[in-house]
Every structure is written in structure tokens, then in C-alpha cells.
Design an enzyme around this catalytic site. Structure first.
Site, short mmCIF file in Angstrom:
data_model
loop_
_atom_site.label_atom_id
_atom_site.label_comp_id
_atom_site.label_asym_id
_atom_site.label_seq_id
_atom_site.Cartn_x
_atom_site.Cartn_y
_atom_site.Cartn_z
N GLY A 51 -8.35 5.34 3.42
CA GLY A 51 -8.82 4.65 2.22
C GLY A 51 -10.29 4.83 1.88
CG ASP A 110 -10.05 0.93 2.58
OD1 ASP A 110 -10.17 0.16 3.55
OD2 ASP A 110 -8.94 1.41 2.24
CG ASP A 113 -6.93 -8.39 3.57
OD1 ASP A 113 -7.19 -9.57 3.29
OD2 ASP A 113 -5.80 -7.89 3.38
CE LYS A 141 -7.62 -7.58 -0.73
NZ LYS A 141 -6.19 -7.57 -0.49
CG PHE A 162 -2.30 -4.94 -2.82
CD1 PHE A 162 -2.46 -4.87 -1.45
CD2 PHE A 162 -1.90 -3.80 -3.50
CE1 PHE A 162 -2.23 -3.68 -0.76
CE2 PHE A 162 -1.67 -2.61 -2.83
CZ PHE A 162 -1.83 -2.55 -1.46
CB VAL A 163 -7.59 -3.71 -5.45
CG1 VAL A 163 -7.92 -5.03 -6.10
CG2 VAL A 163 -8.27 -3.59 -4.09
CG ASP A 169 -2.43 3.50 0.36
OD1 ASP A 169 -3.31 2.82 0.91
OD2 ASP A 169 -1.27 3.61 0.81
NE ARG A 175 -4.22 7.42 0.32
CZ ARG A 175 -4.37 6.39 1.17
NH1 ARG A 175 -5.41 5.59 1.03
NH2 ARG A 175 -3.49 6.16 2.12
P1 5GP Z 1 -7.88 -5.88 7.54
O1 5GP Z 1 -7.62 -5.15 8.84
O2 5GP Z 1 -9.29 -6.30 7.31
O3 5GP Z 1 -6.90 -7.00 7.31
O4 5GP Z 1 -7.49 -4.90 6.38
C1 5GP Z 1 -8.17 -3.79 6.18
C2 5GP Z 1 -7.23 -2.66 5.81
O5 5GP Z 1 -6.07 -3.12 5.10
C3 5GP Z 1 -7.95 -1.75 4.88
O6 5GP Z 1 -8.49 -0.67 5.61
C4 5GP Z 1 -6.87 -1.30 3.93
O7 5GP Z 1 -6.26 -0.15 4.46
C5 5GP Z 1 -5.84 -2.37 3.93
N1 5GP Z 1 -5.95 -3.28 2.77
C6 5GP Z 1 -6.33 -4.57 2.78
N2 5GP Z 1 -6.33 -5.09 1.55
C7 5GP Z 1 -5.94 -4.11 0.73
C8 5GP Z 1 -5.78 -4.03 -0.70
O8 5GP Z 1 -5.99 -4.97 -1.49
N3 5GP Z 1 -5.37 -2.84 -1.19
C9 5GP Z 1 -5.13 -1.76 -0.39
N4 5GP Z 1 -4.74 -0.65 -0.99
N5 5GP Z 1 -5.29 -1.80 0.95
C10 5GP Z 1 -5.70 -2.97 1.50
MG MG Z 2 -7.45 1.19 5.72
#
Ligand code: 5GP
Ligand code: MG
Length: 196
Positions: A51, A110, A113, A141, A162-163, A169, A175
Site C-alpha cells: 500500500g 500507508d 488503523d 484513522k 475504508f479508503v 486497495d 491502487r
Molecule cells: P493496522 O495494522 O494499523 O490495523 O492496519 C494497517 C493496514 O491495514 C494498512 O497497512 C492497510 O494495509 C490496511 N488498512 C487499514 N485501513 C485501511 C483502509 O481504510 N483502506 C485500505 N485499503 N487498507 C486499509
Molecule cells: Mg498495508
């Protein structure tokens, strides 16, 4: 593809401006780092695939610093279920460089979350004993876990939606959209949107 977009959250112009601001901050911070002119500071940029690839490509071209790139991948898959019946994610890291001892590392993802991905990546990188480790995300977020997570550089704070686009993606699609957008709700199966 255009017909799948519900709204544009960040336009390509806003993204470009944000990245210029962020690059100025990073460059100023690292420049202030004491360094021996005979042995100039080199940064090791560690982007998390896939990402972050467009973000990193744009960011590093705005960074007038000596830097190396070491790409890593993190795959996340559902692990133990919690009491809330929400899957926690296990993270498997690949392509981790062996030699980071003494390096000044900037880890780039990227989007922040839950913080699980960065936590796993930071742990793995710390084991390689870098001289310093900083973290940078394009998007964060607006949710408590993300806001509480210690991250050094955030380009944009966004609502908890969700973006996709600009490298992010949904099922490996979208992407290549130049803007960061939300998708029409009928396209998202909730569990699939988070099965990454
Ligand atoms: P975390 O591990 O912080 O929960 O999430 C991070 C990963 O989840 C990011 O690297 C991404 O790949 C994916 N992710 C989290 N939120 C989104 C979103 O809104 N859109 C997309 N496309 N991927 C997300
Ligand atoms: Mg990722």
C-alpha cells in the site's frame, strides 16, 4: 472504476501539498541530527508493501537526504478471536533486511488503523538493533487505537472509513486511482474490506 467512487476524501493536489509539507518536516528533523561531515548521515527507508509504494515514491523524491530503500511486506491474517468476536490479526513479515545494526531507520506505511501492522514491523526491526527507528504514515484513522499509537510522522488524519486509491486497495484493485476515495457501500463486503 470512476463509477465505483462514492466520494473523494483527498484530491491529488491535496495529497501533493501534504507530502511536500511532510517532506520538509522530515528533512528538517534529520538535518538537525548531528552528523560528521566526513561521514554524512544516511537514512534507511523501510516501506511496507504494497500500500505505501506510491506514497514512498512521491515522498522520497522530495527528500534531499542520503537514503537507502529496503522494502518489506507484511501479510496479516485472522488470528485468535477476542471476547468481542472480532478477529485479531497475526502479522507475518517478509524481506526483512538482516543488516540494520546502527542504521537510522524510517519505517513507512500507508495507513494507521489498529496499529497492529506497525507494532509487528517495529518489533522485528528493533531486533536488528538500528541506531534509531522512526515511523511515518500517509493516513491515520480517527479511531482511539490509531490516535493512541505513537507514530512520528502523519501526513493526514482521516475519518474512520475504508479508503482506497493512491496505493491503497480493495481486493487488490483501485491502487492506481490518483485520489484517496471511499467506495460505494454496495461494493464492500464488511469482512472482505478488512481481510487484507
Ligand atoms: P493496522 O495494522 O494499523 O490495523 O492496519 C494497517 C493496514 O491495514 C494498512 O497497512 C492497510 O494495509 C490496511 N488498512 C487499514 N485501513 C485501511 C483502509 O481504510 N483502506 C485500505 N485499503 N487498507 C486499509
Ligand atoms: Mg498495508
Amino acid at each position: 472504476m470512476q463509477q465505483d467512487i462514492a466520494s473523494v476524501l483527498l484530491s491529488r493536489r491535496q495529497i501533493a501539498r501534504g507530502i511536500r509539507r511532510l517532506a520538509n518536516r522530515i528533512a528538517a528533523d534529520w538535518d538537525a541530527h548531528p552528523c560528521d561531515p566526513a561521514n554524512p548521515l544516511t537514512i534507511t527507508i523501510v516501506p511496507i508493501l504494497t500500500g505505501s509504494f506510491i506514497f514512498v515514491a512521491d515522498l522520497i523524491r522530495q527528500l534531499p537526504l542520503r537514503l537507502r530503500i529496503r522494502l518489506i511486506s507484511v501479510s496479516s491474517y485472522p488470528g485468535a478471536a477476542t471476547a468481542a468476536h472480532k478477529a485479531t490479526l497475526q502479522h507475518e513479515l517478509t524481506n526483512l533486511p538482516d543488516h540494520l545494526r546502527g542504521a537510522h531507520v524510517l519505517l513507512i506505511d500507508d495507513i494507521l488503523d489498529s496499529g497492529g501492522t506497525l507494532t509487528a514491523a517495529c518489533q522485528a526491526l528493533r531486533q536488528r538493533q538500528p541506531a534509531s527507528l522512526r515511523t511515518c504514515v500517509l493516513l491515520r484513522k480517527q479511531r482511539p487505537e490509531a490516535l493512541a499509537f505513537p507514530v512520528d510522522y502523519v501526513c493526514f488524519d482521516i475519518p474512520d472509513q475504508f479508503v482506497v486509491g493512491y496505493g491503497l486497495d480493495y481486493n487488490d484493485l483501485y491502487r492506481n486511482l490518483p485520489d484517496i476515495v471511499t467506495l460505494k457501500p454496495h461494493l464492500l463486503r464488511t469482512e472482505a474490506a478488512y481481510a487484507r
